[in-house]
Design a protein around this motif. Sequence first.
Motif, PDB file in Angstrom:
ATOM      1  N   MET A 160       0.775  -1.210   0.057  1.00  0.00           N
ATOM      2  CA  MET A 160      -0.075  -0.019   0.046  1.00  0.00           C
ATOM      3  C   MET A 160       0.790   1.287   0.201  1.00  0.00           C
ATOM      4  SD  MET A 160      -3.002  -1.479  -0.283  1.00  0.00           S
ATOM      5  CE  MET A 160      -3.851   0.206   0.247  1.00  0.00           C
ATOM      6  N   ALA A 161       1.893   1.109   0.595  1.00  0.00           N
ATOM      7  CA  ALA A 161       2.791   2.503   0.803  1.00  0.00           C
ATOM      8  C   ALA A 161       3.569   2.864  -0.505  1.00  0.00           C
ATOM      9  CB  ALA A 161       3.674   2.318   1.917  1.00  0.00           C
ATOM     10  N   THR A 207       6.681  -2.637  -8.397  1.00  0.00           N
ATOM     11  CA  THR A 207       7.827  -3.385  -7.474  1.00  0.00           C
ATOM     12  C   THR A 207       6.886  -4.817  -7.429  1.00  0.00           C
ATOM     13  OG1 THR A 207       6.966  -2.390  -5.493  1.00  0.00           O
ATOM     14  CG2 THR A 207       9.038  -1.898  -6.750  1.00  0.00           C
ATOM     15  N   ALA A 208       5.635  -4.719  -7.150  1.00  0.00           N
ATOM     16  CA  ALA A 208       4.886  -6.043  -6.914  1.00  0.00           C
ATOM     17  C   ALA A 208       4.691  -6.561  -8.080  1.00  0.00           C
ATOM     18  CB  ALA A 208       3.394  -5.522  -6.228  1.00  0.00           C
ATOM     19  N   ALA A 250       5.467  -6.657   6.001  1.00  0.00           N
ATOM     20  CA  ALA A 250       6.827  -6.051   5.865  1.00  0.00           C
ATOM     21  C   ALA A 250       7.383  -6.403   4.577  1.00  0.00           C
ATOM     22  CB  ALA A 250       7.630  -6.130   6.793  1.00  0.00           C
ATOM     23  N   MET A 251       7.093  -7.476   3.945  1.00  0.00           N
ATOM     24  CA  MET A 251       7.806  -8.009   2.547  1.00  0.00           C
ATOM     25  C   MET A 251       7.176  -7.724   1.759  1.00  0.00           C
ATOM     26  SD  MET A 251       9.094 -11.951   3.847  1.00  0.00           S
ATOM     27  CE  MET A 251      10.690 -11.896   2.860  1.00  0.00           C
ATOM     28  N   GLY A 252       6.289  -6.875   1.625  1.00  0.00           N
ATOM     29  CA  GLY A 252       5.430  -6.380   0.372  1.00  0.00           C
ATOM     30  C   GLY A 252       4.796  -7.500  -0.772  1.00  0.00           C
ATOM     31  N   GLY A 253       5.208  -7.219  -1.736  1.00  0.00           N
ATOM     32  CA  GLY A 253       4.590  -8.214  -2.756  1.00  0.00           C
ATOM     33  C   GLY A 253       5.384  -9.335  -2.843  1.00  0.00           C
ATOM     34  N   ARG A 301      -0.475 -11.340  13.973  1.00  0.00           N
ATOM     35  CA  ARG A 301      -0.248 -10.172  14.692  1.00  0.00           C
ATOM     36  C   ARG A 301       1.034  -9.801  14.877  1.00  0.00           C
ATOM     37  NH1 ARG A 301      -4.919 -12.030  17.917  1.00  0.00           N
ATOM     38  NH2 ARG A 301      -3.303 -13.126  19.377  1.00  0.00           N
ATOM     39  N   ALA A 302       1.850 -10.772  14.883  1.00  0.00           N
ATOM     40  CA  ALA A 302       3.513 -10.677  15.313  1.00  0.00           C
ATOM     41  C   ALA A 302       3.821 -10.052  13.868  1.00  0.00           C
ATOM     42  CB  ALA A 302       3.948 -11.854  15.653  1.00  0.00           C
ATOM     43  N   MET A 303       3.535 -10.800  12.744  1.00  0.00           N
ATOM     44  CA  MET A 303       3.963 -10.340  11.402  1.00  0.00           C
ATOM     45  C   MET A 303       3.597  -8.849  11.306  1.00  0.00           C
ATOM     46  SD  MET A 303       5.774 -12.823  10.236  1.00  0.00           S
ATOM     47  CE  MET A 303       6.385 -13.079  12.018  1.00  0.00           C
ATOM     48  N   ALA A 304       2.363  -8.357  11.753  1.00  0.00           N
ATOM     49  CA  ALA A 304       2.084  -7.016  11.058  1.00  0.00           C
ATOM     50  C   ALA A 304       2.620  -6.088  11.839  1.00  0.00           C
ATOM     51  CB  ALA A 304       0.487  -7.047  11.863  1.00  0.00           C
ATOM     52  N   LYS A 305       3.328  -6.594  13.300  1.00  0.00           N
ATOM     53  CA  LYS A 305       4.163  -5.758  14.145  1.00  0.00           C
ATOM     54  C   LYS A 305       5.401  -5.166  13.439  1.00  0.00           C
ATOM     55  CE  LYS A 305       2.269  -7.072  18.895  1.00  0.00           C
ATOM     56  NZ  LYS A 305       2.479  -7.429  19.785  1.00  0.00           N
ATOM     57  N   MET A 306       5.965  -6.269  12.735  1.00  0.00           N
ATOM     58  CA  MET A 306       7.074  -5.884  12.016  1.00  0.00           C
ATOM     59  C   MET A 306       7.174  -4.783  11.039  1.00  0.00           C
ATOM     60  SD  MET A 306       8.383  -9.899  10.944  1.00  0.00           S
ATOM     61  CE  MET A 306       9.404  -9.341   9.842  1.00  0.00           C
ATOM     62  N   LEU A 307       5.893  -4.240  10.725  1.00  0.00           N
ATOM     63  CA  LEU A 307       5.889  -3.140   9.814  1.00  0.00           C
ATOM     64  C   LEU A 307       6.487  -1.922  10.642  1.00  0.00           C
ATOM     65  CD1 LEU A 307       1.995  -3.268   8.305  1.00  0.00           C
ATOM     66  CD2 LEU A 307       4.512  -3.304   7.000  1.00  0.00           C
ATOM     67  N   PHE A 308       6.363  -1.946  11.842  1.00  0.00           N
ATOM     68  CA  PHE A 308       6.771  -0.701  12.665  1.00  0.00           C
ATOM     69  C   PHE A 308       7.969  -0.932  13.576  1.00  0.00           C
ATOM     70  CE2 PHE A 308       1.870  -1.428  12.542  1.00  0.00           C
ATOM     71  CZ  PHE A 308       1.826  -0.309  11.456  1.00  0.00           C
TER      72      PHE A 308
END
Length: 252
Positions: free
Chosen positions: A93-94, A100-101, A145-148, A237-244
Motif C-alpha cells: 500500500m505504501a 515492484t509488486a 513487511a515483505m510487500g509483494g 499479529r506478530a508479522m503485522a508488528k514488523m511493519l513498525f
Amino acid sequence: MDIEGSVVIVTGGNRGIGEAFVRAFVAAGAKRVYVGARDPGSAAHLVAEAPDHVVAVQLDVSKPDQIEAAAAQCKDVSIVVNNAGAFLNKRLMAAEDMSTAREEMEVNYFGLLGMCRAFAPALKANGGGAIVNVLSAGGLVAVPAMGGYSPSKFAARAASTCIRAELAPQGTHVSALIVGSVDTRMAAHVVGQKERPEDIAKVGLRAIKRKIDEIDTDRMAVETRADLARDPKGLERAMAKMLFADQVTTGR
C-alpha cells in the motif's frame, strides 16, 4: 533419483543459494550444471572452479524469450532448480505504484511457471527428472513487511502443488523448499541468525533423492510452520508488528 550423472539448470545460480546449489551438484557428481544468470559473466568464478562441468547461460526468468532460448540450448536437462528470486522491499500500500509488486510476481511466480513449462518436455524426454522450487517461509504466513514478495511466494507454493500433479504422469517430481532467513544479499537487511546457503542446497539435494514434496530447510522455516499451526492469529499479529519495527530480526 540419482544426482550422479544428472544434468542440472539452476536459475539465479551465480550467487547465494543458487551458487551453493551449483557447487553441491558438482560435488555430488552431476555431469553438467547450467548456471542461469542475467549476466553470464557473473558466473565466471563457478565455471573456473569446474570448467568440465559448469556452463554459464544467459537467463532472466522475467523474460520469456530467454527462458525459451535456455530450454532450446539445454535439452539434456534432467533437474531444474528454480532459485531466481526478487525482493524489492516495498510495501503493497505504501509503494508509490504497483511496479515492484508486479516485478516480484513476474520473477517469483511467472518466472518459475515459465521455467517449468519450458523444461517439462526435456525432463520427460530425459526420464522424468525433478524440479526444485526454492520458496520461502513468507509463502506459509503473510509477511506485510515483505510487500509483494510474500504474496508471490504464496502463489509459487500453490503452483508447485499444481505442477507436481500435472507432471506426475511423465515421472517428473516437484519439490518445494520452504526457506527461512539465509545469509545472502537478499537478507542483508535482516539482523540475527541466518543459515548458510550450503545447508539449504544440501537439503535441496536430499529432497530430490528422496522425492520429498515439501520440506522446511532450516530452523526459522520449521518454527514458522509450528507457530502457524499453534496460533495462526497470534502469528499474524506478530508479522503485522514488523511493519513498525526499527529493524527486521530473526529473533523470537
